[in-house]
Design a protein around this motif. Sequence first.
Motif, PDB file in Angstrom:
ATOM      1  N   ALA A   1       0.835  -1.214   0.000  1.00  0.00           N
ATOM      2  CA  ALA A   1       0.000   0.000   0.000  1.00  0.00           C
ATOM      3  C   ALA A   1       0.865   1.258   0.000  1.00  0.00           C
ATOM      4  N   ILE A   2       1.927   1.251   0.778  1.00  0.00           N
ATOM      5  CA  ILE A   2       2.822   2.414   0.825  1.00  0.00           C
ATOM      6  C   ILE A   2       3.504   2.608  -0.529  1.00  0.00           C
ATOM      7  N   ASN A   3       4.032   1.526  -1.103  1.00  0.00           N
ATOM      8  CA  ASN A   3       4.680   1.629  -2.416  1.00  0.00           C
ATOM      9  C   ASN A   3       3.693   2.080  -3.484  1.00  0.00           C
ATOM     10  N   TYR A   4       2.487   1.530  -3.452  1.00  0.00           N
ATOM     11  CA  TYR A   4       1.475   1.926  -4.438  1.00  0.00           C
ATOM     12  C   TYR A   4       1.160   3.413  -4.297  1.00  0.00           C
ATOM     13  N   ALA A   5       1.031   3.879  -3.074  1.00  0.00           N
ATOM     14  CA  ALA A   5       0.751   5.306  -2.839  1.00  0.00           C
ATOM     15  C   ALA A   5       1.895   6.178  -3.339  1.00  0.00           C
TER      16      ALA A   5
END
Length: 137
Positions: free
Chosen positions: A8-12
Amino acid sequence: MFSSTKLAINYAIFALIATAANIGAQDLVIRTYSGAFDILASVVVGTGVGLVVKYILDKRYIFRFRARSVAHDTQTFALYTVMGLATTVIFWGFEFGFQYIFETKEMRYLGGVIGLAIGYLTKYHLDKRYVFRTEAV
């Protein structure tokens, strides 16, 4: 394998990079072209730039997708683009809506950022389910 939090952090982060590329391309078009269709042209160019940047990042770092051939990669990009049509409507709706209501480029860009955030969240689920699914070949 990514933990769901790290994913989720990488996608954001990648969504922010693609958003910056999109808005940056829009601003560049607005600074270099001041014709009758300047806003439309900027949004179309920005959308294209953001699409390509996001595809490259998602393919490699989020979904760890490896195309079997150039034809397969082209087909995957085409499907990725089709899945993005609905989310582009969301994005453009916010951006053009903010332009119509507030009539400033800053608010138009804010609308674009909000629309992109909503669109990217939706697009992740579409891409996971339909574009980058793992399948037996």
